[in-house]
Write an enzyme that holds these catalytic residues in place. Structure first.
Site, PDB file in Angstrom:
ATOM      1  N   HIS A 131      -3.136   7.401   6.765  1.00  0.00           N
ATOM      2  CA  HIS A 131      -2.109   8.246   6.140  1.00  0.00           C
ATOM      3  C   HIS A 131      -2.708   9.544   5.601  1.00  0.00           C
ATOM      4  CE1 HIS A 131       1.866   6.511   6.063  1.00  0.00           C
ATOM      5  NE2 HIS A 131       1.452   5.338   5.647  1.00  0.00           N
TER       6      HIS A 131
ATOM      7  N   HIS B  60      -4.810   1.490   7.359  1.00  0.00           N
ATOM      8  CA  HIS B  60      -3.467   2.091   7.367  1.00  0.00           C
ATOM      9  C   HIS B  60      -3.390   3.243   6.357  1.00  0.00           C
ATOM     10  CE1 HIS B  60       1.048   1.586   7.855  1.00  0.00           C
ATOM     11  NE2 HIS B  60       0.981   2.324   6.764  1.00  0.00           N
ATOM     12  N   GLU B  61      -3.920   3.010   5.131  1.00  0.00           N
ATOM     13  CA  GLU B  61      -3.803   4.035   4.084  1.00  0.00           C
ATOM     14  C   GLU B  61      -4.748   5.212   4.337  1.00  0.00           C
ATOM     15  OE1 GLU B  61      -1.216   3.776   2.405  1.00  0.00           O
ATOM     16  OE2 GLU B  61      -0.862   1.671   2.846  1.00  0.00           O
TER      17      GLU B  61
ATOM     18  N   CYS C  28       5.546   0.224   7.950  1.00  0.00           N
ATOM     19  CA  CYS C  28       5.208   1.330   7.050  1.00  0.00           C
ATOM     20  C   CYS C  28       6.454   1.678   6.248  1.00  0.00           C
ATOM     21  CB  CYS C  28       4.749   2.535   7.878  1.00  0.00           C
ATOM     22  SG  CYS C  28       4.342   3.973   6.873  1.00  0.00           S
ATOM     23  N   LEU C  29       6.278   1.879   4.936  1.00  0.00           N
ATOM     24  CA  LEU C  29       7.433   2.229   4.091  1.00  0.00           C
ATOM     25  C   LEU C  29       8.113   3.508   4.571  1.00  0.00           C
ATOM     26  CD1 LEU C  29       5.979   1.498   0.528  1.00  0.00           C
ATOM     27  CD2 LEU C  29       7.580   0.080   1.837  1.00  0.00           C
TER      28      LEU C  29
ATOM     29  N   GLY D  67       0.837  -1.186   0.000  1.00  0.00           N
ATOM     30  CA  GLY D  67       0.000   0.000   0.000  1.00  0.00           C
ATOM     31  C   GLY D  67       0.875   1.239   0.000  1.00  0.00           C
TER      32      GLY D  67
ATOM     33  N   GLN E  30       3.237   9.876   1.125  1.00  0.00           N
ATOM     34  CA  GLN E  30       4.495   9.132   1.269  1.00  0.00           C
ATOM     35  C   GLN E  30       5.462   9.356   0.114  1.00  0.00           C
ATOM     36  OE1 GLN E  30       2.418   5.204   2.189  1.00  0.00           O
ATOM     37  NE2 GLN E  30       4.236   5.102   3.471  1.00  0.00           N
TER      38      GLN E  30
HETATM   39 ZN   LIG Z   1       2.368   3.534   5.844  1.00  0.00          ZN
END
Ligand SMILES: [Zn+2]
Length: 171
Positions: free
Chosen positions: A139, A135-136, A93-94, A46, A51
């Protein structure tokens, strides 16, 4: 193009992103392609636009990690409509690489979002997809998964990241 992933500490990750009002434009379609490309390059399932440095309410998800084209999902202006049950799994998380923590989330989540043409749709996901929806969407509201863990664990992660920043290992 592949965008570099913005890391924790950049304010763009902790500000609510802006609503999308223009759909079906070459610019938006290209941006969505770039988001998928950037997500696959970073080996994520995702990715939210903040991000890669854009404060826009757009997220892409592919829980098959590129194995199944039908798993590609575009969420524009998404909101969580319904949550059911609970699951606790490790989450990462990236934008916070190198850390993973168990996070309690709903087990089944229904979202409402728009697609690239601006059409409104609803979708229900379980388990990993439910987790990705939450999660997204978080964000896009400026919220990171570490706000769902204990203050003690969160402070520990923050301290470790500050140390990495000092020696230049966090960019
Ligand atoms: Zn994330």
């Amino acid at each position: 193009m592949i965008y570099p992933i913005v890391k924790y500490g950049d304010p763009v990750l902790e500000n609510p992103a802006e609503t999308i009002t223009e759909f079906d434009t070459p610019e938006l379609n290209q941006f969505l392609e770039d988001m998928f490309e950037s997500m696959y390059a970073a080996k994520g399932v995702g990715l939210a636009a903040p991000q890669i440095g854009f404060s826009r309410r757009i997220a892409v998800i592919d829980t098959s990690a590129g194995q199944d084209p039908s798993a590609r999902l575009v969420l524009i202006n998404p909101e969580v409509l319904r949550i059911e049950g609970a699951q606790t799994e490790e989450e990462g998380c990236l934008s916070i690489p190198g850390f993973r923590e168990p996070v309690k989330r709903a087990k089944r989540v229904t979202i409402r979002a728009q697609n690239a043409r601006g059409e409104v749709f609803e979708q229900t996901g379980d388990d990993l997809l439910a987790r990705a929806f939450q999660h997204e969407t978080d964000h896009l509201n400026g919220r990171l998964y570490i706000t769902h863990i204990s203050v003690l664990k969160r402070d520990l992660i923050r301290r470790k990241i500050r140390k990495l920043m000092k020696v230049g290992d966090w960019k």
